[in-house]
Each structure stands twice: as C-alpha cells, then as structure tokens.
Design an enzyme around this catalytic site. Structure first.
Site, PDB file in Angstrom:
ATOM      1  N   SER A  42      -1.528   6.799   0.465  1.00  0.00           N
ATOM      2  CA  SER A  42      -0.972   5.587  -0.146  1.00  0.00           C
ATOM      3  C   SER A  42      -1.955   4.875  -1.070  1.00  0.00           C
ATOM      4  O   SER A  42      -1.539   4.039  -1.864  1.00  0.00           O
ATOM      5  CB  SER A  42      -0.504   4.624   0.941  1.00  0.00           C
ATOM      6  OG  SER A  42      -1.552   4.345   1.842  1.00  0.00           O
ATOM      7  N   ASP A 345      -2.726  -5.954   1.321  1.00  0.00           N
ATOM      8  CA  ASP A 345      -1.791  -6.053   2.450  1.00  0.00           C
ATOM      9  C   ASP A 345      -2.440  -5.698   3.780  1.00  0.00           C
ATOM     10  O   ASP A 345      -1.754  -5.424   4.747  1.00  0.00           O
ATOM     11  CB  ASP A 345      -0.573  -5.157   2.197  1.00  0.00           C
ATOM     12  CG  ASP A 345      -0.953  -3.682   2.111  1.00  0.00           C
ATOM     13  OD1 ASP A 345      -2.150  -3.353   2.270  1.00  0.00           O
ATOM     14  OD2 ASP A 345      -0.058  -2.850   1.880  1.00  0.00           O
ATOM     15  N   HIS A 348      -4.531  -1.851   2.022  1.00  0.00           N
ATOM     16  CA  HIS A 348      -4.725  -1.416   0.637  1.00  0.00           C
ATOM     17  C   HIS A 348      -5.333  -2.547  -0.173  1.00  0.00           C
ATOM     18  O   HIS A 348      -5.144  -3.713   0.165  1.00  0.00           O
ATOM     19  CB  HIS A 348      -3.384  -0.990   0.025  1.00  0.00           C
ATOM     20  CG  HIS A 348      -2.631  -0.007   0.869  1.00  0.00           C
ATOM     21  ND1 HIS A 348      -1.638  -0.386   1.747  1.00  0.00           N
ATOM     22  CD2 HIS A 348      -2.758   1.332   0.994  1.00  0.00           C
ATOM     23  CE1 HIS A 348      -1.178   0.690   2.369  1.00  0.00           C
ATOM     24  NE2 HIS A 348      -1.841   1.747   1.947  1.00  0.00           N
TER      25      HIS A 348
END
Ligand SMILES: *[C@@H]1O[C@H](CO)[C@@H](O)[C@H](O)[C@H]1NC(C)=O
Ligand SMILES: *[C@@H]1O[C@H](CO)[C@@H](O)[C@H](O)[C@H]1NC(C)=O
Ligand SMILES: *[C@@H]1O[C@H](CO)[C@@H](O)[C@H](O)[C@H]1NC(C)=O
Length: 379
Positions: A42, A345, A348
């Site tokens: 991600s 968040d 990240h």
C-alpha cells in the site's frame, strides 16, 4: 567517413550528458529514465487494490486523496506517493496501475504492480504458521508475473535490441515490500521473537525477485528497506506500554524498529552479494529507515509541524490512531493542514513526507548512489 559519423555520435553523447547534468543540477531528472516499473504494497499502490477489490474499504472514501487529486483514487495517502514524486522528477506521467490498464499504450511509461496489503511471501508461508491471511493474494511473486506480461507487450523477445533498449531506459523499484509479512503476524499477537525468524525467508523472497529482474536484463533497480514501524502511530497505539524504557528519544517503540533493522541489514547483505555477481547492474538500496527516523526526530527540518508521531487522519487517542475507528470512517477526524503532518493515517505517510523520502532517494541522502546519479553514469 567513419570518423565523421563517430564525431557526430560523440557530440550527441556529450550533449546528452550535458543535458542530463543540467537537468539533474537544477533539480529535474528529465531524460534519465523514460519508464518506471514498481512493485510493493500500500505504500506504492496507486489503484490496483481499489480496482479489483469488491469492498475496497476506507481508501475509496475521502479524505483519502483530498490534497492533490481531490478525490479518492486508490492511493493510501492524502495526495501523491513516492512513485508519483519519482515520476515527476523524471518527467514522466503518473504510472498506470497494472490492473487498470489493457494495452501497450497504457504502459508506455511503465506500470505499477504494487497492491495494498501485499506480502513479499505467498499466503502458503503464513498459513503454514497458522496465521490469518486477510488481504490480497498478489504477493511479490505474482506481481513479477504481471511484469513479464507487460514486458512482452512493450518489446519483442529478450535478446532483441528493442528489449535491451527497454531495460536500459527503465527504472525498477522493488518495494517497500515485506512490511506486511511482519505486520500481519505482530497484529495477530505473535511475539516478536517468532516474527524475527521470518526475516531470512522474507529477505530471500525479495532477493529472488531482484535476481529474476537482473536475469531479465534490468540495468537499474532500487530496493528500499522497511520503515521504522516503531514510529508509526498505528504501532504506537496497538503496542502502547507504560514501560518507558521501550521508547527511544523520539518517542518511537524500540522493538519494532529493531525488527526492521534486522530485516534491512539482511537485505543489504543480499544486495551487496548481487552487486558483486552483477557489476554491470546498478542495485541501489533505498534507506527508508533513515528517512522515517529523520522525519520522526526532526520534523521541523523539512517544514512539518511538531507532532510527527500523531497521524493526521484517525479516530482519536494520543496518536490519533484507532484500529477500529480508522481514517475515512465517519467518526474519524482529519487535521486542517496535512502538509504539517508526517503520518497520514497511522500506517502511511502524507504527500509531503513521501516527497521528502522520494527526494532523498533521487538526490541523496537516502540512496547511495542517489538514483539521479545512476542515470548520469549510465549515459
Ligand atoms: C480492457 O479491455 C476489455 C476488453 O476490451 C474492456 O472490457 C475493459 O473495460 C478494459 N479495461 C480497462 C481498464 O480499460
Ligand atoms: C498504564 O498504567 C495505567 C495506570 O496504572 C493503567 O491504567 C494502564 O492500563 C496501563 N497501560 C498499559 C498499556 O499497560
Ligand atoms: C477507539 O475507539 C473506540 C470507539 O470510540 C474506543 O472504544 C476505543 O477505546 C478507542 N481505542 C483507542 C486505542 O483509542
């Protein structure tokens, strides 16, 4: 006759070198690489997960994407991620996520194979350890098979001149990958001493893919290490403790960072071995650990606010990170100025932090040699 032609060639090469030096010197990297191929999880995904997942979750909702793209777009970030900042510096368009493309035109500037949640090792490895493998099956090995499909669309067979041109003009970024191999086990309650035993296997998985790329004729490959996860608000929340000795001066948890360092040291040793066996290939290690530690220890140096361990978007608590009320859920809050924040968040980074990391990889100090220099020496 031959000498006239070769003089023209020499002049042309000098002009190219000069152009690249000027661009590099002024901060740009246009002309260095014309394509970028990336693999990972991600941290690097720019739409693959959102493209195929039936229930993509919070990444498909605002405030994800609010800063730059002004809409959720599959990036686990408020704005651009590392590969976007690298593409910008190289003067190439943002990459097509592999799963969102179809034709060779879609991949003319490269492709991004990274998928949110991806592990370096396949699910079988974790199932044998009785771990729940919740996320995507598209591990690094799977992403490699996608690359081969794209390469075959862009060039004829390996060995043809078109193939070597393709390889020489392309930059390959393998990672960050491997973080989830550890996150998954730790968040399921496995002791870190068990998780440390995965390190040689995870590193071998990454190294095998890099070796495979070299076998395909890749000339420049950047392999990042893992981030200091002990500075990540999600880890700080999940593994919070009253034992102050477990925190370093920056407020990061020591043991996750020690695990990352174990991984990074093993990875660097393997990369050194690959470099020795393939002296013609630039195998560049990108020091994401140093980047993350710098951001945690001295955020103001790069214009961030003073709370690098508190995520911008989250469900409250001392690190504004809550594993039930996550960023993108109705009860979460978002900081007024994400540019001030290091963590987006809890897991990240923000657009701004990713820019600092990408710059450090392109121009130093987070890669040796800096990626823009590998380009200059190649010409
Ligand atoms: C890819 O091509 C198929 C068949 O032509 C089409 O249905 C699909 O929408 C295309 N996908 C993308 C992402 O362009
Ligand atoms: C820390 O100590 C406080 C007060 O003794 C206690 O209520 C709390 O549960 C402890 N927190 C952790 C994470 O151990
Ligand atoms: C997360 O939010 C839930 C619901 O508001 C709350 O019960 C829980 O204590 C929070 N956890 C942390 C670590 O703040």
């Amino acid at each position: 006759m031959a000498s006239a032609a070769s003089r023209v060639l020499v002049v042309a090469v000098r002009l190219l070198v000069a152009a690249c030096a000027v661009l590099g010197g002024s901060g740009g990297g246009g002309g260095c690489f014309t394509r970028l191929f990336s693999f990972g999880d991600s941290v690097t995904d720019n739409g693959n997960w959102m493209h195929y997942a039936r229930w993509p979750g919070t990444v498909a909702r605002l405030p994800y994407g609010e800063t730059f793209f002004r809409r959720p777009n599959g990036r686990f970030c408020d704005g651009r991620i590392i590969i976007d900042h690298i593409a910008d510096a190289l003067g190439i368009p943002f990459l097509t996520p592999y799963l969102a493309g179809n034709t060779s035109e879609d991949y003319a500037h490269g492709a991004n194979f990274a998928v949110g949640g991806a592990t370096a090792l396949g699910h079988g490895y974790f199932r044998r350890k009785k771990l729940v493998t919740g996320f995507t099956p598209y591990s690094l090995r799977w992403q490699m098979s996608w690359l081969k499909r794209v390469l075959n669309m862009l060039a004829p067979q390996q060995g043809d001149p078109g193939w070597s041109d393709l390889m020489a003009s392309s930059l390959f970024l393998v990672g960050e990958i491997g973080g989830n191999d550890y996150n998954q086990a730790l968040f399921q309650g496995r002791p870190v001493d068990e998780v440390k035993t995965y390190v040689p296997d995870v590193v071998a998985g990454i190294t095998a893919s890099v070796a495979e790329l070299i076998g395909l004729g890749v000339r420049t490959v950047v392999v990042p290490g893992n981030f200091p996860t002990g500075c990540n608000p999600g880890y700080l929340t999940r593994f919070r403790t009253n034992d102050t000795a477990q925190y370093d001066a920056a407020g990061c948890l020591r043991w996750p960072n020690a695990l990352t360092e174990l991984h990074n040291r093993a990875l660097q040793a393997e990369l050194a071995e690959l470099r020795r066996r393939h002296p013609g290939v630039a195998v560049v290690y990108a020091d994401y650990f140093a980047a993350g530690m710098d951001l945690a220890a001295d955020p103001r140096k790069h214009g961030f606010g003073g709370a690098p361990l508190v995520s911008c978007c989250g469900g409250g608590g001392p690190y504004n990170s809550n594993l039930t009320v996550r960023c993108g859920m109705r009860a979460s809050t978002t900081c007024p100025d994400p540019y001030q924040a290091v963590s987006w968040d809890g897991f990240h980074f923000t657009d701004h932090a990713y820019k600092v990391i990408a710059d450090g990889v392109l121009r130093g100090p987070y890669a040796a040699p800096p990626v823009l220099e590998t380009c200059r020496s190649r010409l």
